[in-house]
Scaffold this motif. Structure first.
Motif, mmCIF file in Angstrom:
data_model
loop_
_atom_site.group_PDB
_atom_site.id
_atom_site.type_symbol
_atom_site.label_atom_id
_atom_site.label_comp_id
_atom_site.label_asym_id
_atom_site.label_seq_id
_atom_site.Cartn_x
_atom_site.Cartn_y
_atom_site.Cartn_z
ATOM 1 N N ILE A 1 75.122 26.828 5.154
ATOM 2 C CA ILE A 1 76.425 26.620 5.818
ATOM 3 C C ILE A 1 76.227 26.519 7.329
ATOM 4 C CG2 ILE A 1 78.610 27.789 6.354
ATOM 5 C CD1 ILE A 1 78.377 29.074 3.490
ATOM 6 N N GLY B 1 90.362 35.480 6.127
ATOM 7 C CA GLY B 1 89.753 36.733 5.688
ATOM 8 C C GLY B 1 90.360 37.933 6.393
ATOM 9 N N GLN B 2 89.848 39.106 6.050
ATOM 10 C CA GLN B 2 90.467 40.319 6.607
ATOM 11 C C GLN B 2 90.160 40.493 8.093
ATOM 12 O OE1 GLN B 2 89.290 44.089 5.222
ATOM 13 N NE2 GLN B 2 87.113 43.624 5.129
ATOM 14 N N ILE B 3 88.978 40.109 8.552
ATOM 15 C CA ILE B 3 88.715 40.185 10.000
ATOM 16 C C ILE B 3 89.622 39.184 10.723
ATOM 17 C CG2 ILE B 3 87.004 39.797 11.828
ATOM 18 C CD1 ILE B 3 84.853 40.855 9.925
ATOM 19 N N VAL C 1 79.643 36.255 13.476
ATOM 20 C CA VAL C 1 80.016 37.559 12.915
ATOM 21 C C VAL C 1 79.562 37.646 11.462
ATOM 22 C CG1 VAL C 1 81.973 39.072 12.372
ATOM 23 C CG2 VAL C 1 81.995 37.736 14.490
ATOM 24 N N GLY C 2 79.674 36.534 10.747
ATOM 25 C CA GLY C 2 79.331 36.507 9.317
ATOM 26 C C GLY C 2 77.877 36.895 9.093
ATOM 27 N N ASN C 3 77.657 37.751 8.136
ATOM 28 C CA ASN C 3 76.301 38.260 7.874
ATOM 29 C C ASN C 3 75.502 37.341 6.961
ATOM 30 O OD1 ASN C 3 76.047 40.633 9.369
ATOM 31 N ND2 ASN C 3 77.527 41.638 8.026
ATOM 32 N N HIS D 1 71.342 43.121 13.436
ATOM 33 C CA HIS D 1 72.576 43.766 12.980
ATOM 34 C C HIS D 1 72.383 44.099 11.495
ATOM 35 C CE1 HIS D 1 76.672 44.723 12.038
ATOM 36 N NE2 HIS D 1 76.686 43.787 11.123
ATOM 37 N N ALA E 1 85.944 45.378 13.519
ATOM 38 C CA ALA E 1 85.101 44.193 13.708
ATOM 39 C C ALA E 1 85.846 43.162 14.559
ATOM 40 C CB ALA E 1 84.723 43.597 12.353
ATOM 41 N N MET F 1 76.933 39.109 16.620
ATOM 42 C CA MET F 1 77.701 40.274 17.083
ATOM 43 C C MET F 1 77.005 41.608 16.784
ATOM 44 S SD MET F 1 81.713 41.071 16.659
ATOM 45 C CE MET F 1 81.849 42.060 15.180
ATOM 46 N N VAL G 1 83.089 33.603 11.628
ATOM 47 C CA VAL G 1 83.313 34.833 10.855
ATOM 48 C C VAL G 1 83.066 34.579 9.366
ATOM 49 C CG1 VAL G 1 85.011 36.627 10.312
ATOM 50 C CG2 VAL G 1 85.051 35.536 12.568
ATOM 51 N N GLY G 2 83.344 33.374 8.932
ATOM 52 C CA GLY G 2 83.271 33.057 7.497
ATOM 53 C C GLY G 2 81.850 33.056 6.977
ATOM 54 N N SER G 3 81.662 33.748 5.879
ATOM 55 C CA SER G 3 80.395 33.612 5.175
ATOM 56 C C SER G 3 80.598 34.132 3.762
ATOM 57 C CB SER G 3 79.261 34.351 5.888
ATOM 58 O OG SER G 3 79.444 35.718 5.781
ATOM 59 N N GLY H 1 86.494 31.459 8.530
ATOM 60 C CA GLY H 1 86.853 32.654 7.765
ATOM 61 C C GLY H 1 88.214 33.169 8.204
ATOM 62 N N GLU I 1 88.855 27.259 6.940
ATOM 63 C CA GLU I 1 88.618 27.977 5.685
ATOM 64 C C GLU I 1 87.982 27.040 4.668
ATOM 65 O OE1 GLU I 1 88.363 30.518 3.887
ATOM 66 O OE2 GLU I 1 88.993 32.113 5.190
ATOM 67 N N ILE I 2 87.479 27.633 3.606
ATOM 68 C CA ILE I 2 86.967 26.810 2.509
ATOM 69 C C ILE I 2 88.176 26.191 1.783
ATOM 70 C CG2 ILE I 2 84.799 28.050 2.216
ATOM 71 C CD1 ILE I 2 86.106 29.691 -0.005
HETATM 72 P P1 NAX Z 1 86.466 38.278 3.962
HETATM 73 O O1 NAX Z 1 85.760 38.029 2.673
HETATM 74 O O2 NAX Z 1 87.759 38.992 3.989
HETATM 75 O O3 NAX Z 1 86.698 36.878 4.693
HETATM 76 C C1 NAX Z 1 85.698 35.907 4.825
HETATM 77 C C2 NAX Z 1 86.392 34.562 4.768
HETATM 78 O O4 NAX Z 1 85.418 33.576 5.085
HETATM 79 C C3 NAX Z 1 86.964 34.233 3.397
HETATM 80 O O5 NAX Z 1 88.351 33.948 3.539
HETATM 81 C C4 NAX Z 1 86.165 33.003 2.972
HETATM 82 O O6 NAX Z 1 86.958 32.097 2.251
HETATM 83 C C5 NAX Z 1 85.749 32.441 4.322
HETATM 84 N N1 NAX Z 1 84.586 31.549 4.287
HETATM 85 C C6 NAX Z 1 83.464 31.663 3.527
HETATM 86 N N2 NAX Z 1 82.652 30.623 3.772
HETATM 87 C C7 NAX Z 1 83.254 29.861 4.716
HETATM 88 C C8 NAX Z 1 82.907 28.652 5.354
HETATM 89 N N3 NAX Z 1 81.784 28.002 5.071
HETATM 90 N N4 NAX Z 1 83.761 28.134 6.276
HETATM 91 C C9 NAX Z 1 84.911 28.757 6.549
HETATM 92 N N5 NAX Z 1 85.311 29.913 5.956
HETATM 93 C C10 NAX Z 1 84.484 30.455 5.062
HETATM 94 O O7 NAX Z 1 85.368 38.949 4.921
HETATM 95 P P2 NAX Z 1 85.584 39.727 6.285
HETATM 96 O O8 NAX Z 1 85.780 41.153 5.999
HETATM 97 O O9 NAX Z 1 86.581 39.010 7.111
HETATM 98 O O10 NAX Z 1 84.101 39.609 6.899
HETATM 99 C C11 NAX Z 1 83.571 38.371 7.313
HETATM 100 C C12 NAX Z 1 82.098 38.494 7.613
HETATM 101 O O11 NAX Z 1 81.881 39.432 8.664
HETATM 102 C C13 NAX Z 1 81.239 38.999 6.446
HETATM 103 O O12 NAX Z 1 80.065 38.197 6.369
HETATM 104 C C14 NAX Z 1 80.867 40.396 6.865
HETATM 105 O O13 NAX Z 1 79.646 40.807 6.293
HETATM 106 C C15 NAX Z 1 80.756 40.227 8.354
HETATM 107 N N6 NAX Z 1 80.808 41.427 9.177
HETATM 108 C C16 NAX Z 1 80.051 41.444 10.297
HETATM 109 C C17 NAX Z 1 80.078 42.475 11.180
HETATM 110 C C18 NAX Z 1 79.261 42.469 12.417
HETATM 111 O O14 NAX Z 1 79.300 43.471 13.138
HETATM 112 N N7 NAX Z 1 78.490 41.435 12.735
HETATM 113 C C19 NAX Z 1 80.910 43.682 10.897
HETATM 114 C C20 NAX Z 1 82.017 43.430 9.961
HETATM 115 C C21 NAX Z 1 81.687 42.525 8.811
HETATM 116 O O15 NAX Z 1 81.044 43.261 7.819
#
Ligand code: NAX
Length: 340
Positions: free
Chosen positions: A122, A23-25, A143-145, A200, A255, A168, A95-97, A20, A50-51
């Motif tokens: 995944i 992404g923004q994180i 991190v990814g939910n 979480h 995050a 996390m 982080v990616g999801s 990920g 990344e994807i």
């Molecule tokens: P973004 O949508 O900005 O970025 C996620 C990135 O992951 C995208 O660029 C996407 O292309 C990529 N991705 C998706 N599937 C992938 C894969 N199979 N392999 C590699 N990359 C992949 O999301 P962002 O704000 O960065 O958040 C990422 C994740 O963190 C989300 O699932 C979000 O719910 C989760 N969070 C978890 C937190 C925690 O405390 N555990 C808090 C913050 C956040 O909400």
């Protein structure tokens, strides 16, 4: 900035894999991995994943990292194939999801059960790759939910007892510390032992009973049980939504900081009397059934081993909140049973 000689900073090398990454994180997280504060005197090699639809954007991020003058930066490798990225990884930041609400393979993903299944799939592949290709004592932070259940699926697929999988909860713990500090009117650093129990998700239990202010009880310092039940707990549980409502986007820089804090907590021995928060595989501690990735109070020993702290006590109300969150973890596990 002080001058760093080659001899000083070439002492160690570490390989960090981030999914990920575009992404923004990722944008807030990745520079902090290589700024020399987290991994001191260490060259950090980045594998950014990344994807395929997005992977080209990582070229731009790599350009920015090069342009930022980070003496601790080693190599930057970009992948759209996780398995190829996973070789010799010491830290994996998953982080990616796929987020809720997007259209995935022609279907809008609205139900948590769909989200569990898609992301779960995944994490089977990523887990297998980490188990086979990751470094022997690799640490994995999901991190990814839905983070706990994704970690459960990944850890199960990895099937490698020498590796440590976590989900996390540090962001929840940092949020809780900030709310307690504001209420007491002290600095956040004066709040310690802040445990996030359970999942979480909005069922998590931010534990004010064991939290400390200047090494004495937060509960005594605040002594307002209504505030804990009716304001503190729901505010921590719903803070993610509050940030989305205010910012129009989900928490990103906080995050990223929480991921950095988790790595720091794992890489350095925990101070006596303190703990850190992450979700880790239950071994039956605190009556949480074995085989769930659950938020616990953790400590890092001087050997580097991460252990559950076992001597905290919870009130009946606290135990009840933990058991509700554990029930949610059990339900999530049942929903992905075919992936385990
Ligand atoms: P973004 O949508 O900005 O970025 C996620 C990135 O992951 C995208 O660029 C996407 O292309 C990529 N991705 C998706 N599937 C992938 C894969 N199979 N392999 C590699 N990359 C992949 O999301 P962002 O704000 O960065 O958040 C990422 C994740 O963190 C989300 O699932 C979000 O719910 C989760 N969070 C978890 C937190 C925690 O405390 N555990 C808090 C913050 C956040 O909400």
């Amino acid at each position: 900035m002080s001058h760093i000689t080659n001899e000083e900073f070439m002492k160690k090398e570490i390989n960090v894999v981030v999914t990920g990454a575009a992404g923004q994180i990722g944008y807030s997280l990745i520079p902090r991995l290589i700024d020399g504060n987290l991994f001191k005197d260490t060259i950090v090699n980045l594998s950014l994943v990344e994807i395929p639809q997005v992977v080209e954007k990582l070229e731009g991020l790599a350009m920015e990292l090069d342009d930022s003058y980070f003496p601790h930066l080693g190599s930057i490798d970009i992948y759209d194939d996780f398995s190829a990225a996973s070789h010799n990884g010491n830290w994996f930041l998953l982080v990616g999801s796929i987020p809720r609400g997007i259209v995935y393979k022609g279907k809008k993903i609205e139900e948590r059960s769909d989200l569990l299944k898609i992301n779960g799939g995944i994490f089977v592949d990523q887990g297998k790759a980490i188990g086979s290709n990751g470094a022997n004592e690799a640490k994995v932070l999901v991190v990814g939910n839905p983070a706990n259940t994704n970690a459960l699926i990944g850890m199960n697929a990895a099937n490698n007892k020498d590796q440590t999988w976590m989900a996390m909860t540090m962001l929840d713990s940092n949020r809780a510390k900030s709310m307690l500090a504001k209420k007491i009117n002290c600095n956040v650093s004066e709040i310690s032992k802040m445990v996030i129990w359970g999942n979480h998700s909005p069922t998590m239990y931010p534990d004010f009973e064991n939290a400390l202010y200047k090494n004495s009880s937060v509960k005594e310092a605040i002594s307002d049980l209504d505030w804990f039940s009716n304001s503190f707990i729901p505010s921590v549980q719903q803070r993610g939504k509050a940030v989305i409502d205010a910012r129009g986007a989900s928490s990103a820089t906080s995050a990223a900081k929480a991921a950095i804090d988790t790595i720091h907590a794992c890489e350095n021995p925990t101070l006596s009397g303190d703990c850190f928060s992450a979700a880790i595989m239950s071994d039956g501690a605190y009556d949480v059934p074995e085989g769930l990735i659950c938020g616990f109070p953790l400590m890092t020993l001087s050997s580097g081993k991460i252990e559950i702290i076992r001597d905290l006590s919870l009130s009946d109300g606290g135990k009840q909140r933990l058991s509700q969150s554990v029930q949610e973890l059990i339900d999530e596990k049942s929903a992905v049973q075919d992936l385990l």
